[in-house]
Design an enzyme around this catalytic site. Structure first.
Site, PDB file in Angstrom:
ATOM      1  N   ASP A   9       0.845  -1.192   0.000  1.00  0.00           N
ATOM      2  CA  ASP A   9       0.000   0.000   0.000  1.00  0.00           C
ATOM      3  C   ASP A   9       0.886   1.249   0.000  1.00  0.00           C
ATOM      4  O   ASP A   9       2.075   1.175   0.332  1.00  0.00           O
ATOM      5  CB  ASP A   9      -0.892  -0.040   1.247  1.00  0.00           C
ATOM      6  CG  ASP A   9      -1.632   1.260   1.475  1.00  0.00           C
ATOM      7  OD1 ASP A   9      -2.379   1.681   0.566  1.00  0.00           O
ATOM      8  OD2 ASP A   9      -1.454   1.863   2.554  1.00  0.00           O
ATOM      9  N   ASP A  11      -0.146   5.240   0.961  1.00  0.00           N
ATOM     10  CA  ASP A  11      -0.289   6.202   2.048  1.00  0.00           C
ATOM     11  C   ASP A  11      -0.325   5.508   3.408  1.00  0.00           C
ATOM     12  O   ASP A  11      -1.089   4.568   3.628  1.00  0.00           O
ATOM     13  CB  ASP A  11      -1.563   7.026   1.854  1.00  0.00           C
ATOM     14  CG  ASP A  11      -1.508   7.858   0.585  1.00  0.00           C
ATOM     15  OD1 ASP A  11      -0.723   8.817   0.557  1.00  0.00           O
ATOM     16  OD2 ASP A  11      -2.232   7.538  -0.366  1.00  0.00           O
ATOM     17  N   THR A  43      -2.992   0.346  -4.649  1.00  0.00           N
ATOM     18  CA  THR A  43      -3.509   1.626  -4.183  1.00  0.00           C
ATOM     19  C   THR A  43      -4.903   1.905  -4.704  1.00  0.00           C
ATOM     20  O   THR A  43      -5.343   1.303  -5.685  1.00  0.00           O
ATOM     21  CB  THR A  43      -2.556   2.754  -4.630  1.00  0.00           C
ATOM     22  OG1 THR A  43      -3.067   4.024  -4.222  1.00  0.00           O
ATOM     23  CG2 THR A  43      -2.406   2.763  -6.147  1.00  0.00           C
ATOM     24  N   GLY A  44      -5.575   2.833  -4.057  1.00  0.00           N
ATOM     25  CA  GLY A  44      -6.842   3.330  -4.566  1.00  0.00           C
ATOM     26  C   GLY A  44      -6.649   4.397  -5.618  1.00  0.00           C
ATOM     27  O   GLY A  44      -7.610   4.807  -6.276  1.00  0.00           O
ATOM     28  N   LYS A 197      -8.698  -5.282  -2.510  1.00  0.00           N
ATOM     29  CA  LYS A 197      -7.275  -5.552  -2.700  1.00  0.00           C
ATOM     30  C   LYS A 197      -6.940  -7.037  -2.568  1.00  0.00           C
ATOM     31  O   LYS A 197      -5.984  -7.517  -3.173  1.00  0.00           O
ATOM     32  CB  LYS A 197      -6.440  -4.715  -1.729  1.00  0.00           C
ATOM     33  CG  LYS A 197      -6.454  -3.216  -2.040  1.00  0.00           C
ATOM     34  CD  LYS A 197      -5.498  -2.447  -1.132  1.00  0.00           C
ATOM     35  CE  LYS A 197      -5.467  -0.976  -1.475  1.00  0.00           C
ATOM     36  NZ  LYS A 197      -4.485  -0.201  -0.664  1.00  0.00           N
ATOM     37  N   ASP A 220      -2.047  -0.551   6.078  1.00  0.00           N
ATOM     38  CA  ASP A 220      -2.334   0.128   7.343  1.00  0.00           C
ATOM     39  C   ASP A 220      -3.798   0.487   7.559  1.00  0.00           C
ATOM     40  O   ASP A 220      -4.223   0.703   8.682  1.00  0.00           O
ATOM     41  CB  ASP A 220      -1.497   1.407   7.461  1.00  0.00           C
ATOM     42  CG  ASP A 220      -1.988   2.509   6.529  1.00  0.00           C
ATOM     43  OD1 ASP A 220      -2.132   2.247   5.311  1.00  0.00           O
ATOM     44  OD2 ASP A 220      -2.243   3.623   7.007  1.00  0.00           O
ATOM     45  N   ASN A 223      -8.979  -0.342   3.817  1.00  0.00           N
ATOM     46  CA  ASN A 223      -8.983  -0.859   2.440  1.00  0.00           C
ATOM     47  C   ASN A 223      -7.828  -1.823   2.173  1.00  0.00           C
ATOM     48  O   ASN A 223      -7.788  -2.463   1.122  1.00  0.00           O
ATOM     49  CB  ASN A 223      -8.971   0.288   1.421  1.00  0.00           C
ATOM     50  CG  ASN A 223      -7.704   1.122   1.464  1.00  0.00           C
ATOM     51  OD1 ASN A 223      -7.080   1.281   2.513  1.00  0.00           O
ATOM     52  ND2 ASN A 223      -7.329   1.673   0.334  1.00  0.00           N
TER      53      ASN A 223
END
Length: 270
Positions: A9, A11, A43-44, A197, A220, A223
């Site tokens: 991931d 952020d 990632t989103g 994910k 973290d 998501n």
């Protein structure tokens, strides 16, 4: 353990609190690549919003791959070419927009190139421009949506306290139709039901012929939970929410202590 792929991931995980990739993390990623381990950023974000991160990590070479839009889109990072893609359609956009109007929350539709901005509730402009800098925002009239309107994700972006209260008011039927994910304190994301994910790791397994049991996933936030649970080795950051920590087999250091690099050095590198 024998790790052949590391899904990471961005952020709060790969990126530190200054939104940078530390040298320690870059070095660990480089060493893993040199040993033949596949490194995949998950990632989103759209690809355009992470190109600088991919380049910083030397992940834009032939064969490098990324999972964007929370696993809804698999792309070759060198060219941006789509390998697999799952999208919303017009009826979904209308449905989720109507919910936003009922809740009095601003809504945006995101595709590969544009953030569509339909009319917002009076006095509540979307906060998404504070989050999304890589794609242009374009107004759209909900009465004029084309019949073919593929959308990669739909977001409500508003102040955390009110957003969290409004989330409690969302009827259960919407959770049955879609995946609802908080990816940031002020950001609620809607994804097609078949996307998360964790399912993205299954797509990677098919494409790259790597068993999910041979994958490590590091995250973290909410998501990231599905991939931390799905991977053979699930890793939570020390700064992760408790939900992710409780699901993980390993808790690494924080994002400001190069937790990704630490996990790779300790559990992946030979």
């Amino acid at each position: 353990m024998s790790i052949k792929l590391v899904a990471i991931d961005l952020d709060g995980t790969l990126l530190n609190s200054k939104h940078e990739v530390s040298e320690e993390n870059k070095q660990a990623i480089r060493k893993a690549k040199e040993q033949g381990v596949k490194i995949v950023l998950v990632t989103g974000r759209p690809l355009k919003a992470m190109l600088h991160i991919l380049e910083a990590c030397n992940l834009t070479e032939p064969g490098d791959i990324a999972l964007t839009y929370n696993g809804g889109l698999v792309q070759w990072t060198e060219t941006g070419e789509s390998i697999r893609q799952i999208t919303f359609q017009k009826e979904d956009a209308l449905d989720i927009y109507q919910l936003s109007q009922d809740l009095e929350l601003p809504c945006n539709f995101i595709d590969l190139d544009v953030v569509h901005a339909p009319p917002y509730p009076i006095g509540k402009p979307s906060l998404y421009p504070e989050v999304m800098h890589a794609l242009p925002f374009e107004p759209i009239n909900m009465m004029d949506l084309p019949e073919l309107f593929p959308v990669n994700k739909i977001v409500y972006c508003w102040h955390q306290e009110e957003l969290d209260q409004k989330i409690k008011e969302i009827p259960a039927i919407y959770r049955e139709r879609y995946n609802l994910i908080k990816s940031r304190p002020q950001l609620l994301e809607f994804m097609p039901k078949s996307i998360d994910k964790g399912k993205g790791l299954d797509l990677l397994s098919e494409i790259l012929d790597i068993k999910v049991s041979d994958m490590m996933a590091i995250g973290d936030q909410e998501n990231d939970l599905a991939m931390v649970l799905r991977a053979g080795t699930g890793v939570a950051m020390e700064n992760a929410i408790d939900l992710v920590k409780d699901a993980a087999q390993i808790v690494t250091k924080t994002n400001d202590q190069h937790g990704v690099g630490y996990a790779i050095e300790k559990y992946v590198l030979n």
